[in-house]
Design an enzyme around this catalytic site. Structure first.
Site, mmCIF file in Angstrom:
data_model
loop_
_atom_site.group_PDB
_atom_site.id
_atom_site.type_symbol
_atom_site.label_atom_id
_atom_site.label_comp_id
_atom_site.label_asym_id
_atom_site.label_seq_id
_atom_site.Cartn_x
_atom_site.Cartn_y
_atom_site.Cartn_z
ATOM 1 C CE LYS A 1 64.231 22.028 38.134
ATOM 2 N NZ LYS A 1 65.704 22.096 37.874
ATOM 3 N NE ARG B 1 64.858 28.384 36.885
ATOM 4 C CZ ARG B 1 64.507 27.317 36.155
ATOM 5 N NH1 ARG B 1 63.252 26.987 36.007
ATOM 6 N NH2 ARG B 1 65.447 26.591 35.583
ATOM 7 N NE ARG C 1 69.059 18.861 30.080
ATOM 8 C CZ ARG C 1 68.455 19.526 31.079
ATOM 9 N NH1 ARG C 1 67.732 18.879 31.958
ATOM 10 N NH2 ARG C 1 68.585 20.821 31.204
ATOM 11 N NE ARG D 1 67.060 22.928 28.030
ATOM 12 C CZ ARG D 1 66.651 22.965 29.289
ATOM 13 N NH1 ARG D 1 65.925 21.977 29.773
ATOM 14 N NH2 ARG D 1 66.957 23.984 30.062
ATOM 15 N NE ARG E 1 70.334 26.311 32.160
ATOM 16 C CZ ARG E 1 70.350 25.077 31.650
ATOM 17 N NH1 ARG E 1 71.291 24.721 30.776
ATOM 18 N NH2 ARG E 1 69.436 24.207 32.011
HETATM 19 P P1 AMP Z 1 64.366 24.719 32.794
HETATM 20 O O1 AMP Z 1 63.729 23.941 31.696
HETATM 21 O O2 AMP Z 1 63.569 24.662 34.074
HETATM 22 O O3 AMP Z 1 65.816 24.376 32.978
HETATM 23 O O4 AMP Z 1 64.324 26.256 32.352
HETATM 24 C C1 AMP Z 1 65.034 26.704 31.210
HETATM 25 C C2 AMP Z 1 65.084 28.211 31.211
HETATM 26 O O5 AMP Z 1 63.752 28.741 31.146
HETATM 27 C C3 AMP Z 1 65.691 28.856 32.441
HETATM 28 O O6 AMP Z 1 67.116 28.906 32.373
HETATM 29 C C4 AMP Z 1 65.060 30.245 32.386
HETATM 30 O O7 AMP Z 1 65.668 31.043 31.400
HETATM 31 C C5 AMP Z 1 63.652 29.940 31.908
HETATM 32 N N1 AMP Z 1 62.746 29.678 33.047
HETATM 33 C C6 AMP Z 1 62.116 28.507 33.346
HETATM 34 N N2 AMP Z 1 61.372 28.635 34.465
HETATM 35 C C7 AMP Z 1 61.540 29.913 34.891
HETATM 36 C C8 AMP Z 1 61.064 30.658 36.015
HETATM 37 N N3 AMP Z 1 60.258 30.084 36.929
HETATM 38 N N4 AMP Z 1 61.442 31.947 36.123
HETATM 39 C C9 AMP Z 1 62.231 32.536 35.200
HETATM 40 N N5 AMP Z 1 62.755 31.886 34.150
HETATM 41 C C10 AMP Z 1 62.412 30.590 33.975
#
Ligand code: AMP
Length: 190
Positions: A14, A89, A128, A134, A146
């Site tokens: 993404k 999400r 990654r 991360r 996740r």
């Molecule tokens: P990402 O960078 O999109 O992989 O998000 C990393 C982490 O941020 C996720 O595993 C969640 O813990 C949190 N997170 C990001 N976006 C959301 C969302 N829309 N709702 C809830 N948690 C989120």
């Protein structure tokens, strides 16, 4: 306005595709994950709260995430459109986004969902981890959590947009450029 939900499990690509889309279509990129990470770096209260969920691979609560997203959209009153990356999400997040955009006299144009097999996701996330720094990419248990959370809470959001005839699934395998071309084919219909 062109408003896109860029959807897919962790590691689907993404972020990579968002960078290419914003350049070509002049959109504002809103990644809730990126915003949480910059708050963690800045040691804000929001960052501390988000970290306690993110490190375990859990979702940050809807109330917090929805409020954050709405305040970020409001910062760009003259945007040509937005890419929502990693949001919504959950079903309540999708419903809140529709209501919020409706108040602003706009709506989601398309959901683009990147489809990638689970084994490939795990391989990509472990790779990654070597450069992303991360914590949530480095631990196989957190990665699995996740992916499970995605399958349980996030994947149903596809149905929400399919019911509005806005859902487009794209295979997220192959070269970055070929995936981007497939995305552009959908977006150029707008
Ligand atoms: P990402 O960078 O999109 O992989 O998000 C990393 C982490 O941020 C996720 O595993 C969640 O813990 C949190 N997170 C990001 N976006 C959301 C969302 N829309 N709702 C809830 N948690 C989120």
């Amino acid at each position: 306005m062109l408003n896109i939900v860029l959807f897919g499990p962790p590691g689907a690509g993404k972020g990579t595709q968002s960078e290419k889309i914003i350049e070509k279509y002049d959109l504002i990129h809103l990644s809730t994950g990126d915003i949480f990470r910059s708050n963690i770096k800045g040691e804000t209260d929001l960052g501390n709260l988000a970290k306690s969920y993110m490190d375990k691979g859990q979702l940050v609560p809807d109330e917090v995430t929805i409020k954050l997203l709405e305040s970020e959209v409001a910062k760009h009153p003259s945007a040509k459109g937005f890419i929502f990356d990693g949001f919504p999400r959950t079903s309540p997040q999708a419903e809140a986004l529709d209501k919020f955009l409706d108040l602003r006299k706009t709506s989601i144009t398309y959901m683009i969902a990147l489809d990638v097999p689970e084994d490939e996701l795990k391989t990509r996330l472990m790779k990654r981890a070597k450069t992303s720094g991360r914590a949530d990419d480095a631990d196989p248990k957190v990665i699995q959590h996740r992916i499970d959370t995605y399958n349980r809470e996030t994947a149903p959001v596809k149905d929400f947009y399919a019911a509005q005839k806005k859902y487009y699934g794209i295979l997220g395998l192959g070269t970055i450029d070929n995936i981007f071309t497939a995305i552009c084919k959908v977006l150029d219909k707008a």
